[in-house]
Design a protein around this motif. Structure first.
Motif, PDB file in Angstrom:
ATOM      1  N   GLU B 532       7.552 101.309  -5.551  1.00 45.14           N
ATOM      2  CA  GLU B 532       7.220 102.027  -4.313  1.00 45.14           C
ATOM      3  C   GLU B 532       8.467 102.653  -3.691  1.00 45.14           C
ATOM      4  O   GLU B 532       9.584 102.229  -3.960  1.00 45.14           O
ATOM      5  N   GLU B 533       8.246 103.648  -2.811  1.00 52.46           N
ATOM      6  CA  GLU B 533       9.375 104.265  -2.138  1.00 52.46           C
ATOM      7  C   GLU B 533       9.045 104.585  -0.687  1.00 52.46           C
ATOM      8  O   GLU B 533       7.882 104.597  -0.281  1.00 52.46           O
ATOM      9  N   ILE B 534      10.099 104.831   0.084  1.00 57.56           N
ATOM     10  CA  ILE B 534       9.902 105.125   1.503  1.00 57.56           C
ATOM     11  C   ILE B 534      10.896 106.207   1.905  1.00 57.56           C
ATOM     12  O   ILE B 534      11.996 106.292   1.356  1.00 57.56           O
ATOM     13  N   TYR B 535      10.481 107.052   2.875  1.00 57.67           N
ATOM     14  CA  TYR B 535      11.339 108.141   3.330  1.00 57.67           C
ATOM     15  C   TYR B 535      11.900 107.785   4.698  1.00 57.67           C
ATOM     16  O   TYR B 535      11.152 107.419   5.605  1.00 57.67           O
ATOM     17  N   PHE B 536      13.220 107.863   4.833  1.00 57.00           N
ATOM     18  CA  PHE B 536      13.823 107.500   6.115  1.00 57.00           C
ATOM     19  C   PHE B 536      15.179 108.187   6.258  1.00 57.00           C
ATOM     20  O   PHE B 536      15.995 108.169   5.332  1.00 57.00           O
ATOM     21  N   ALA B 537      15.401 108.785   7.425  1.00 57.39           N
ATOM     22  CA  ALA B 537      16.681 109.422   7.761  1.00 57.39           C
ATOM     23  C   ALA B 537      17.145 110.393   6.669  1.00 57.39           C
ATOM     24  O   ALA B 537      18.307 110.364   6.258  1.00 57.39           O
ATOM     25  N   ASN B 538      16.236 111.215   6.197  1.00 55.64           N
ATOM     26  CA  ASN B 538      16.538 112.235   5.185  1.00 55.64           C
ATOM     27  C   ASN B 538      16.863 111.681   3.802  1.00 55.64           C
ATOM     28  O   ASN B 538      17.441 112.366   2.971  1.00 55.64           O
ATOM     29  N   TYR B 539      16.557 110.419   3.566  1.00 58.66           N
ATOM     30  CA  TYR B 539      16.766 109.844   2.241  1.00 58.66           C
ATOM     31  C   TYR B 539      15.461 109.241   1.750  1.00 58.66           C
ATOM     32  O   TYR B 539      14.622 108.824   2.536  1.00 58.66           O
ATOM     33  N   GLN B 566      18.386 114.652   0.035  1.00 59.23           N
ATOM     34  CA  GLN B 566      17.450 115.749   0.255  1.00 59.23           C
ATOM     35  C   GLN B 566      17.333 116.691  -0.931  1.00 59.23           C
ATOM     36  O   GLN B 566      16.269 117.212  -1.211  1.00 59.23           O
ATOM     37  N   SER B 567      18.459 116.903  -1.626  1.00 62.58           N
ATOM     38  CA  SER B 567      18.408 117.828  -2.759  1.00 62.58           C
ATOM     39  C   SER B 567      18.017 117.103  -4.048  1.00 62.58           C
ATOM     40  O   SER B 567      18.317 117.559  -5.152  1.00 62.58           O
ATOM     41  N   ASN B 568      17.387 115.936  -3.854  1.00 62.45           N
ATOM     42  CA  ASN B 568      16.815 115.190  -4.974  1.00 62.45           C
ATOM     43  C   ASN B 568      17.840 114.629  -5.951  1.00 62.45           C
ATOM     44  O   ASN B 568      17.529 114.384  -7.108  1.00 62.45           O
ATOM     45  N   ASN B 569      19.067 114.440  -5.481  1.00 63.11           N
ATOM     46  CA  ASN B 569      20.061 113.806  -6.341  1.00 63.11           C
ATOM     47  C   ASN B 569      20.123 112.316  -6.048  1.00 63.11           C
ATOM     48  O   ASN B 569      19.972 111.900  -4.901  1.00 63.11           O
ATOM     49  N   LEU B 570      20.376 111.557  -7.096  1.00 61.30           N
ATOM     50  CA  LEU B 570      20.550 110.127  -6.908  1.00 61.30           C
ATOM     51  C   LEU B 570      21.910 109.905  -6.261  1.00 61.30           C
ATOM     52  O   LEU B 570      22.945 110.176  -6.856  1.00 61.30           O
ATOM     53  N   LEU B 571      21.911 109.418  -5.007  1.00 61.55           N
ATOM     54  CA  LEU B 571      23.158 109.245  -4.278  1.00 61.55           C
ATOM     55  C   LEU B 571      23.847 107.961  -4.717  1.00 61.55           C
ATOM     56  O   LEU B 571      25.029 107.922  -5.023  1.00 61.55           O
ATOM     57  N   THR B 572      23.063 106.899  -4.749  1.00 61.28           N
ATOM     58  CA  THR B 572      23.613 105.610  -5.129  1.00 61.28           C
ATOM     59  C   THR B 572      22.465 104.642  -5.400  1.00 61.28           C
ATOM     60  O   THR B 572      21.319 104.931  -5.084  1.00 61.28           O
TER      61      THR B 572
END
Lengths: 136, 660
Positions: B532-539, B566-572
């Motif tokens: 599952e995933e969740i959207y929060f603070a632009n991530y 936001q640009s769909n890159n894996l940040l960490t």
């Protein structure tokens, strides 16, 4: 007395008086302070109070965690023979368990504390008696 | 065997202190130098006995001698070696011995370096030192003896082990650093009082006490910052300062010591404020003892407080006697404290230092009042009233902002008086920079919030003003040297005292950058099952899995959360853990859950994740995510502060003839 010292002392005194005044505004309307009640005091209170802070121990076997949302919990805090029900929603501290010492803050209404703050004190394990020792 | 030696060393040192009072008494009557020398030896012997006792306790901790109550309470066979060492200051009895240990080291340096240069201070210094040592040795010998054996009818199979929260490298260096700061104030107190009693508040004295105060300040600042760093990385509430009584107890001496460091400069340069400086130097130590009283009496509820033995009344008695002693000599010697000069102008460097003192004192009062308010209000009308973080922030933030600007104003003022012309020309550039930064901030970082805006302007003002100072001295040194780097180095080293001070100020402005971030923190609590995933603070936070693993001294549930921007890159990928220490214990009461955080940290913002609970039936984790902007600036600021301070007092060849 030098002019510069006089004005500094004046400013200091004014702010000190202001600070003391701010903390002495009545509890109910003061956003800066919260009164600490003992459980005994609260358990006899009928009226609701907007801000209370209470300390006590968690009554063994009184912790009920909501099955569908584990962040929701209710439990009893006790001190001597008096106890009070507490409702809390949110992440609980790691040391939250039966007989843990807690401080809760929130609103008091109808014999229930709706807590917005829940803190535990250090575990007795590290400060209290030695428990895993064997008698000869 | 070793523990008996330690215990004996403690008893002997107690006896030596007692006999020291007799020697000092005889010296006072007979004026025979021999007695003074004997008491000096006595004091040195006490120091070495305490050091020996500490080493003995350390040995017992390392070999896990569970026959000692202290060792069995704070360590176990499973405790890693490193943390067996840190257990030395984990509990009441050990930390008191450790306190006396550090005091011994400081005293040895004080006796061998400072008192050698100023023998006139010896007699009164020995009296005060003996009294302070006497108090702590009384505690260690009779009230909280670390060599106390467990009762004879039991055998301890294995000790309790160290609290997992304390099993952390920062926690290993934070208490000793803070202690070095706290206990260093003892020397300031001893020096201030002995200087006062022996009427020798001369130039040599002020230089020496200033040197000491900088050393103490460095440790105190470092200790406080490390404490914040530990809280932030370990405790899991996402902040570094909570206005807890114990934190406040370390902040109050810091504020007063900072005030002293500034106002003593006026005494050094112009022979003013002697009485004021004595009070500040003495109060630093008194506030440390007050803080210790608060921590160890349990009078104010705090997460840090020790609960085992109540040392409150003893510390209160100690504190009162110190206050009476200070008060008595202050009044008695008041006529020797007259100023050599007068402050003439509001717009002078002296004036600037006085404003600084005003602000720091006000902050200290606000913190003190807030910390003691529950006690005071209860004594007043029986209602115990606490003040929260709102109180401290509401009052301290605006005052702190004035201090921020003041750091920029100070260097622009000249000693004695600043002419109107210089004032205008000095203020012009910093004012402009401040204004522009305000405009830029408003345009790019809306919506409008007053404090962040003012802080931003203050930072620009102060940094410009300090840089301007550097530029001026650079110009001077450039004419003498060839290359730019050598000119910069020679500029910095030309007046280390002053430049070190400016570096500290830069560090503090960086701290303020970090404080701005507090206004923009956001957080969210939620539950997720793997996939599952969740959207929060632009991530987007996506939970991949929750694994479990048995490790050396705990059992861990390890989550794996992808953070996608936001640009769909894996940040960490964040991997916060839920750990259960002592999980092998059959009694569930004895198991100890612990949330191990994971933080993705950049200079712009931190993504702070906590794995707070795990529902095994539903395979569901409960998480808390916080976005904390600019936190790293606090640590950077702290490091710069400490380095600047080190730079300003580190002995150099040129200074070798100087005094400590």
């Amino acid at each position: 007395m030098n002019k510069i010292y006089t004005s500094l002392i004046l400013v200091f005194t004014l702010i000190v008086v202001w600070t003391i005044y701010l903390t002495n505004v009545e509890n109910d309307t003061n956003s800066l302070t919260v009164r600490y009640y003992t459980i005994e005091e609260l358990s006899t209170k009928e009226a609701s109070i907007t801000k209370v802070k209470v300390g006590g121990l968690i009554k063994p076997d009184s912790i009920i965690i909501n099955d569908t949302d584990q962040l929701e919990v209710s439990f009893y805090v006790y001190q001597g023979s008096d106890s009070l029900k507490v409702y809390y929603y949110g992440i609980r501290p790691d040391l939250f368990k039966d007989n843990a010492e807690v401080v809760v803050a929130g609103a008091f209404d109808d014999n229930l504390i709706i807590a917005t703050e829940l803190q535990t004190k250090c575990a007795s394990r590290y400060e209290g008696d030695l428990k895993n020792i064997e008698k000869i | 065997m070793i523990s008996q030696i330690g215990s004996l060393a403690l008893s002997i040192s107690g006896g030596l202190i007692l006999s020291n009072f007799f020697f000092l008494f005889y010296y006072a009557i007979k004026k025979d130098k021999t007695f003074l020398n004997v008491s000096e030896r006595g004091l040195i012997a006490v120091c070495f006995c305490v050091i020996l006792a500490t080493l003995c306790l350390l040995n017992e901790l390392l070999i896990s001698n569970f026959n000692l109550q202290y060792v069995s309470q704070y360590t176990s066979y499973e405790t890693p070696l490193f943390f067996k060492v840190t257990a030395l200051w984990a509990g009441q009895a050990g930390s008191l011995l450790f306190w006396t240990f550090i005091m011994s080291i400081y005293s040895l340096i004080y006796i061998h370096v400072t008192l050698k240069k100023m023998p006139i201070l010896k007699y009164s210094s020995y009296i005060i030192l003996s009294f302070i040592f006497g108090f702590f040795l009384l505690l260690s010998n009779f009230i909280a003896n670390p060599f106390q054996p467990v009762s004879s009818d039991i055998i301890v199979q294995n000790g309790n082990g160290l609290n997992p929260l304390l099993q952390n490298v920062t926690m290993a260096i934070h208490p000793p650093t803070l202690y070095l700061g706290f206990i260093g104030t003892t020397i300031l107190f001893v020096m201030a009082l002995s200087g006062l009693i022996s009427k020798s508040l001369n130039f040599e004295w002020i230089q020496s006490i200033r040197r000491w105060s900088l050393i103490v300040w460095t440790f105190l600042s470092g200790g406080i910052i490390l404490g914040g760093y530990w809280a932030y990385n370990e405790l899991g509430w996402g902040g570094y300062w909570a206005w807890d009584p114990v934190e406040n107890s370390s902040l109050m001496p810091w504020l007063i010591l900072t005030a002293f460091i500034h106002s003593s400069m006026i005494q050094e340069k112009r022979g003013m404020l002697k009485s004021w400086n004595i009070l500040l130097a003495a109060s630093t130590f008194l506030l440390v003892i007050l803080g210790t009283f608060i921590t160890r009496s349990g009078i104010v509820s705090s997460v840090h407080s020790f609960t085992a033995e109540n040392l409150g009344p003893l510390f209160l008695a100690f504190l009162s006697s110190l206050i009476l002693f200070t008060g008595y000599w202050f009044v008695k010697r008041f006529d020797t404290l007259k100023s050599d000069n007068k402050i003439d102008s509001f717009t002078s460097r002296e004036g600037g230092f006085l404003y600084n003192n005003l602000i720091l004192l006000l902050m200290c009062f606000i913190v003190l009042w807030g910390t003691l308010f529950p006690i005071l209000s209860e004594a007043w009308n029986g209602e115990k009233i606490y003040v929260g973080a709102t109180y401290f922030n509401q009052l301290n933030v605006p005052i702190g902002l004035v201090l921020l600007f003041l750091m920029g104003v100070g260097p622009l003022l000249s000693w004695k008086t600043t002419s109107r012309h210089t004032l205008l020309s000095n203020f012009k550039i910093p004012m402009l920079m401040s204004f522009f930064s305000g405009v830029i901030y408003s345009i790019f970082f809306g919506p409008f919030q007053l404090y962040p805006l003012v802080t931003c302007m203050g930072i620009a003002f102060t940094i410009t003003s300090i840089m301007n100072e550097f530029r001026k001295s650079y110009k001077k040194s450039k004419s003498n040297s060839k290359s730019i780097p050598s000119a910069i180095v020679s500029m910095l080293f030309s007046n280390r005292h002053k430049n070190g001070g400016y570096i500290v100020h830069i560090g503090i402005t960086l701290l303020f950058v970090g404080f701005i971030g507090r206004a923009f923190e956001v957080e969210k609590e939620f539950n997720l099952s793997p996939g599952e995933e969740i959207y929060f603070a632009n991530y987007i936070f996506k939970l991949n899995s929750i694994k479990s693993e048995a490790r050396d001294n705990h059992y861990a549930f390890i989550s794996d959360i992808d953070v996608i921007d936001q640009s769909n890159n894996l940040l960490t990928s964040l991997r916060p853990e839920k750990r259960i220490y002592f999980y092998w214990n059959p009694d569930p009461e004895q198991r100890q859950p612990h949330s191990e955080l994971d933080i993705y940290s950049t200079m712009r913002k931190d993504i702070y994740s906590i794995f707070s609970a795990y529902d095994a039936e539903k395979n569901q984790g409960y998480f808390k995510i916080m976005i904390n902007p600019l936190v790293n600036w606090v640590w950077v600021g702290g490091i710069v502060m400490v380095l600047g301070s080190l730079f300003s007092f580190w002995p150099s060849k040129r200074r070798n003839h100087g005094i400590i």
